[in-house]
Design an enzyme around this catalytic site. Structure first.
Site, PDB file in Angstrom:
ATOM      1  N   GLY A  22       0.823  -1.218   0.000  1.00 29.03           N
ATOM      2  CA  GLY A  22       0.000   0.000   0.000  1.00 29.03           C
ATOM      3  C   GLY A  22       0.849   1.257   0.000  1.00 29.03           C
ATOM      4  O   GLY A  22       1.323   1.704   1.055  1.00 29.03           O
TER       5      GLY A  22
ATOM      6  N   THR B  92       0.434   3.901  -3.130  1.00 29.56           N
ATOM      7  CA  THR B  92      -0.271   4.940  -3.895  1.00 29.56           C
ATOM      8  C   THR B  92      -1.528   5.428  -3.169  1.00 29.56           C
ATOM      9  O   THR B  92      -2.258   4.638  -2.571  1.00 29.56           O
ATOM     10  CB  THR B  92      -0.657   4.382  -5.279  1.00 29.56           C
ATOM     11  OG1 THR B  92       0.504   3.818  -5.880  1.00 29.56           O
ATOM     12  CG2 THR B  92      -1.223   5.463  -6.180  1.00 29.56           C
TER      13      THR B  92
ATOM     14  N   THR C 125       2.577   9.192  -8.456  1.00 31.58           N
ATOM     15  CA  THR C 125       3.967   9.375  -8.813  1.00 31.58           C
ATOM     16  C   THR C 125       4.752  10.080  -7.704  1.00 31.58           C
ATOM     17  O   THR C 125       5.897   9.744  -7.430  1.00 31.58           O
ATOM     18  CB  THR C 125       3.996  10.224 -10.110  1.00 31.58           C
ATOM     19  OG1 THR C 125       3.295   9.481 -11.110  1.00 31.58           O
ATOM     20  CG2 THR C 125       5.393  10.486 -10.565  1.00 31.58           C
TER      21      THR C 125
ATOM     22  N   GLU D 265      10.975  -4.840  -7.433  1.00 29.85           N
ATOM     23  CA  GLU D 265       9.709  -4.821  -8.171  1.00 29.85           C
ATOM     24  C   GLU D 265       9.931  -4.482  -9.644  1.00 29.85           C
ATOM     25  O   GLU D 265       9.395  -5.128 -10.549  1.00 29.85           O
ATOM     26  CB  GLU D 265       8.779  -3.792  -7.528  1.00 29.85           C
ATOM     27  CG  GLU D 265       7.397  -3.716  -8.131  1.00 29.85           C
ATOM     28  CD  GLU D 265       6.557  -2.640  -7.466  1.00 29.85           C
ATOM     29  OE1 GLU D 265       7.108  -1.596  -7.032  1.00 29.85           O
ATOM     30  OE2 GLU D 265       5.340  -2.833  -7.370  1.00 29.85           O
TER      31      GLU D 265
END
Ligand SMILES: Cc1cc2nc3c(=O)[nH]c(=O)nc-3n(C[C@H](O)[C@H](O)[C@H](O)COP(=O)(O)OP(=O)(O)OC[C@H]3O[C@@H](n4cnc5c(N)ncnc54)[C@H](O)[C@@H]3O)c2cc1C
Length: 386
Positions: free
Chosen positions: A122, A124, A130, A244
């Protein structure tokens, strides 16, 4: 062939075999119904692939990031969609480097056995995608607990995860020197939290991604669930983000290889004007171009994974790997759809599904523009543009 290459080949072949037991109709159906591919995730878990990065001392396979990348690439290359579960691998970038020994002993053996799922990340928020440093979700220390308030969006797999890695602000932005200071990472026990301050709402999207928005209202988290030091969370998630980017780069390479194989087969079989369409340079050149772009991007993914595994800085390479691979998969997807003509739009060819799925990686986990900003500023030392 080196022992390492032989190991990777064995991994690829085992994953390909597992994926082959899930026919394309399975993926069409789950996509059509926006149903979580629970059976596929259960098989990957049972075979130990989702815990492949967990070190052996905690019950995992202790594989390298390069090996995890091979697993995800192979999943995508088979036509499946690893987005249902890839977070359990990339969250390890933060967990293995920054969780305490006590936290690792508490969670990793259960993750390795498949009893706990760490599939949700978690970060965003509706007003901070961004620009991560402007997140507003706050965690305020009260006694031996943190009280969390705020909202996350695009928290994928939240309904199919037992744990979430959460980034929250522990010191208000106005009180820190650098805006990336004052952020902290927490492990949230979601099962305990749902209905006690945590609410999850699914978001329906153009792909089957089990994504959600998540609301925190006075959610209490025990202080022992803080990862590392308070206020240093941004650095911790960056470690997870490099992992990631490399793993998602590998997924894009898998997608691209699927598109290229599918297009090549079709171009050889489909006859128009009495000859295979692949005999036309107008059809074969885009396939050849997509192939070259994919092979080049695959080298960058490999290089970034090798640096990561060696514990060396790999920010530029991870970003470039993700970007080049995402561009290669999108180029291959567009080419594959074009090669199939009208049939590319028919569900039964799977091209339109993979086309939609691979498009995500131009936006998430980081948009292409922001990778370019990163390279311009941090590698080329051009003025910061934002
Ligand atoms: C299906 C899906 C799953 C996701 N899963 C997760 C998840 O599990 N966990 C999680 O935390 N997040 C997740 N995300 C969120 C994802 O990481 C963000 O969508 C992404 O970081 C972009 O943020 P944004 O959507 O707020 O776009 P914005 O930040 O609003 O940007 C919008 C557009 O403006 C451009 N832009 C913005 N600033 C600049 C600039 N300075 N220069 C040039 N261009 C700029 C961007 O490139 C983009 O194209 C997911 C998103 C999707 C769609």
């Amino acid at each position: 062939m080196s022992a390492r290459d032989r190991d990777l080949l064995e991994i690829r072949s085992a994953v390909a075999k597992l994926c082959a037991s899930f026919p394309m109709e399975y993926w069409r159906e789950t996509d059509r119904e926006r149903r979580y591919p629970a059976e596929f995730v259960a098989e990957l878990t049972r075979a130990g692939w989702l815990a492949c990065l967990v070190p052996e001392e905690y019950g995992g396979a202790g594989l390298t990031l390069a090996a995890a990348a091979a697993v995800l690439e192979e999943i995508q290359k088979s036509g499946a969609n690893g987005a249902a579960c890839h977070a359990q691998m990339y969250t390890m970038g933060t967990v293995l480097r920054h969780c305490s020994e006590a936290q690792k002993r508490k969670y990793l053996p259960a993750i390795a056995k498949g009893e706990l799922r760490l599939q949700a990340f978690g970060v965003t928020e509706p007003s901070a995608g961004t620009d991560t440093s402007s997140i507003r979700t706050s965690a305020v220390k009260k006694g031996g607990r943190y009280v969390v308030n705020g909202q996350k969006v695009w928290t994928s797999r939240a309904e199919h995860s037992d744990l979430m890695l959460l980034l929250a602000r522990t010191t208000p932005r106005e009180q820190v020197q650098k805006k990336t200071d004052g952020l902290s990472v927490f492990i949230v026990d979601m099962k305990a939290a749902v209905g006690r301050g945590l609410t999850i709402r699914p978001i329906r999207t153009m792909i089957n991604h089990a994504t959600t928005e998540v609301f925190f209202e006075d959610l209490e988290i025990p202080e022992e669930n803080l990862v590392g030091e308070e206020g240093k969370g941004f650095r911790y998630v960056l470690d997870g983000m490099n992992a990631e980017r490399i793993l998602i780069g590998a997924e894009c390479i898998g997608d691209a290889r699927w598109f290229i194989a599918k297009a090549t087969d079709y171009a050889n079989e489909r006859k128009v004007f009495g000859r295979p369409i692949g005999q036309n340079q107008g059809v074969q050149f885009p396939i050849a171009r997509a192939y070259m772009a994919t092979e080049a991007a695959a080298l960058m993914v490999e290089r970034a994974a090798a640096l990561y595994d060696a514990g060396r800085p790999c920010g530029p390479e991870s970003n470039m790997a993700k970007q080049l691979a995402a561009e290669a998969s999108w180029q291959a997807g567009d080419m594959c759809l074009q090669t199939h003509g009208g049939f590319g739009f028919a569900e039964e060819y799977d091209v339109e599904r993979k086309f939609r799925e691979t498009r995500l990686y131009q936006i998430a986990p980081i948009s292409t523009n922001l990778v370019l900003c990163y390279i311009a500023e941090h590698v080329l030392h051009l003025p910061r543009s934002y």
